[in-house]
Motif scaffolding. Sequence first.
Motif, PDB file in Angstrom:
ATOM      1  N   GLN A   1      -9.284  -4.463   3.185  1.00 20.17           N
ATOM      2  CA  GLN A   1     -10.336  -5.008   2.335  1.00 20.17           C
ATOM      3  C   GLN A   1     -10.363  -4.295   0.987  1.00 20.17           C
ATOM      4  OE1 GLN A   1     -12.222  -7.755   2.900  1.00 20.17           O
ATOM      5  NE2 GLN A   1     -12.792  -7.466   0.753  1.00 20.17           N
ATOM      6  N   GLN A   2     -10.081  -3.011   0.970  1.00 13.86           N
ATOM      7  CA  GLN A   2     -10.007  -2.284  -0.297  1.00 13.86           C
ATOM      8  C   GLN A   2      -8.905  -2.860  -1.181  1.00 13.86           C
ATOM      9  OE1 GLN A   2     -10.362   2.122  -0.124  1.00 13.86           O
ATOM     10  NE2 GLN A   2     -10.581   1.846   2.074  1.00 13.86           N
ATOM     11  N   LEU A   3      -7.757  -3.189  -0.578  1.00 18.51           N
ATOM     12  CA  LEU A   3      -6.661  -3.782  -1.338  1.00 18.51           C
ATOM     13  C   LEU A   3      -7.053  -5.150  -1.876  1.00 18.51           C
ATOM     14  CD1 LEU A   3      -3.695  -2.796   1.014  1.00 18.51           C
ATOM     15  CD2 LEU A   3      -4.198  -1.837  -1.244  1.00 18.51           C
TER      16      LEU A   3
ATOM     17  N   VAL B   1      -7.122  -6.223  -5.955  1.00 16.06           N
ATOM     18  CA  VAL B   1      -6.445  -7.395  -6.511  1.00 16.06           C
ATOM     19  C   VAL B   1      -7.464  -8.348  -7.134  1.00 16.06           C
ATOM     20  CG1 VAL B   1      -5.036  -9.412  -5.971  1.00 16.06           C
ATOM     21  CG2 VAL B   1      -4.514  -7.206  -4.911  1.00 16.06           C
ATOM     22  N   SER B   2      -8.588  -8.522  -6.467  1.00 19.08           N
ATOM     23  CA  SER B   2      -9.621  -9.435  -6.962  1.00 19.08           C
ATOM     24  C   SER B   2     -10.308  -8.917  -8.215  1.00 19.08           C
ATOM     25  CB  SER B   2     -10.673  -9.682  -5.870  1.00 19.08           C
ATOM     26  OG  SER B   2     -10.082 -10.260  -4.719  1.00 19.08           O
TER      27      SER B   2
ATOM     28  N   LYS C   1       3.061  -0.282  11.161  1.00 20.12           N
ATOM     29  CA  LYS C   1       2.614   0.828  10.338  1.00 20.12           C
ATOM     30  C   LYS C   1       3.124   0.606   8.916  1.00 20.12           C
ATOM     31  CE  LYS C   1       0.508   3.537  13.323  1.00 20.12           C
ATOM     32  NZ  LYS C   1      -0.917   3.937  13.163  1.00 20.12           N
ATOM     33  N   GLU C   2       2.205   0.506   7.974  1.00 19.53           N
ATOM     34  CA  GLU C   2       2.555   0.219   6.591  1.00 19.53           C
ATOM     35  C   GLU C   2       1.787   1.147   5.659  1.00 19.53           C
ATOM     36  OE1 GLU C   2       4.843  -1.945   5.992  1.00 19.53           O
ATOM     37  OE2 GLU C   2       4.800  -3.472   7.565  1.00 19.53           O
ATOM     38  N   ASN C   3       2.228   1.184   4.402  1.00 26.53           N
ATOM     39  CA  ASN C   3       1.494   1.964   3.409  1.00 26.53           C
ATOM     40  C   ASN C   3       1.531   1.262   2.061  1.00 26.53           C
ATOM     41  OD1 ASN C   3       3.439   3.451   1.312  1.00 26.53           O
ATOM     42  ND2 ASN C   3       4.508   3.289   3.285  1.00 26.53           N
ATOM     43  N   ILE C   4       0.493   1.494   1.289  1.00 25.97           N
ATOM     44  CA  ILE C   4       0.412   1.026  -0.100  1.00 25.97           C
ATOM     45  C   ILE C   4      -0.123   2.181  -0.933  1.00 25.97           C
ATOM     46  CG2 ILE C   4      -0.896  -0.440  -1.697  1.00 25.97           C
ATOM     47  CD1 ILE C   4       1.123  -2.117  -0.479  1.00 25.97           C
ATOM     48  N   ILE C   5       0.476   2.399  -2.094  1.00 29.69           N
ATOM     49  CA  ILE C   5      -0.040   3.392  -3.020  1.00 29.69           C
ATOM     50  C   ILE C   5      -0.504   2.692  -4.291  1.00 29.69           C
ATOM     51  CG2 ILE C   5       2.249   3.863  -4.006  1.00 29.69           C
ATOM     52  CD1 ILE C   5       1.293   6.762  -4.439  1.00 29.69           C
ATOM     53  N   MET C   6      -1.644   3.114  -4.805  1.00 34.03           N
ATOM     54  CA  MET C   6      -2.153   2.588  -6.061  1.00 34.03           C
ATOM     55  C   MET C   6      -1.803   3.563  -7.179  1.00 34.03           C
ATOM     56  SD  MET C   6      -6.034   1.509  -7.184  1.00 34.03           S
ATOM     57  CE  MET C   6      -6.690   3.180  -6.990  1.00 34.03           C
TER      58      MET C   6
END
Length: 233
Positions: free
Chosen positions: A86-88, A92-93, A183-188
Amino acid sequence: MFPLIPSSLKTYLPTWRTASVLVNPILVYCAYRCYVSSTEDTEQEEYLPSAVFMLPDRGRQCPYYESRRGCLTPGCPFQHSLQPLQQLRNIVSSAKRTLDVALFILGSREVVQLLIKAHNSGVKVRCISDNQDVENDGRCFLSEGIPVRFDESDYLMHNKFIIIDNAVVLTGSYNWSSAGVNKENIIMVRDRSTVHQYVQEFEDMWRNYGAGRSVMQSTIYNERFYPAESYAT
């Protein structure tokens, strides 16, 4: 009485001539503070903090968690904290001007909903993807007037990044497909020099990639099709 004034401070003092000229001490001090503040602002912009998001979520987020009153259900089994997915979505939104998307898989429900909503709100959206499934990946976006280009080489366009307003990058292993159990990751990333490299890479791909077979296929599926050439920049 006052700290040593750097030479670059002279830009803030149009009447500065030589050390023998009497300058109002208050003016000197105010100009010095302006110089320091401008330097601090630049440093803060260059090194804004990043963030890391680990997927999958711990569990399903309570649908009432972000409501005004919050969840009032005793013993609610859902998560009562903002989950990474939800943070991602929220990041984006938050786009106000542009969303440039380079994803190996475009046709997931998650991506379609987010990007079409942004497009309908006036954000300029552009998409790049691999040509593994051109028909399914391109049709849903082209039908909404969102331009899509595909890597038509024999190699994979395996990037997974989203650029928001040319100021923020989301990148990592996550394909923005269904949340699943992987298992995944995203970095901002918000560092300007790093973001700029992603912007350049996207623009290079946008110039070099074509509209793929979807140009012909979209005319079959959707009468609202717009040729990709009309979106050339």
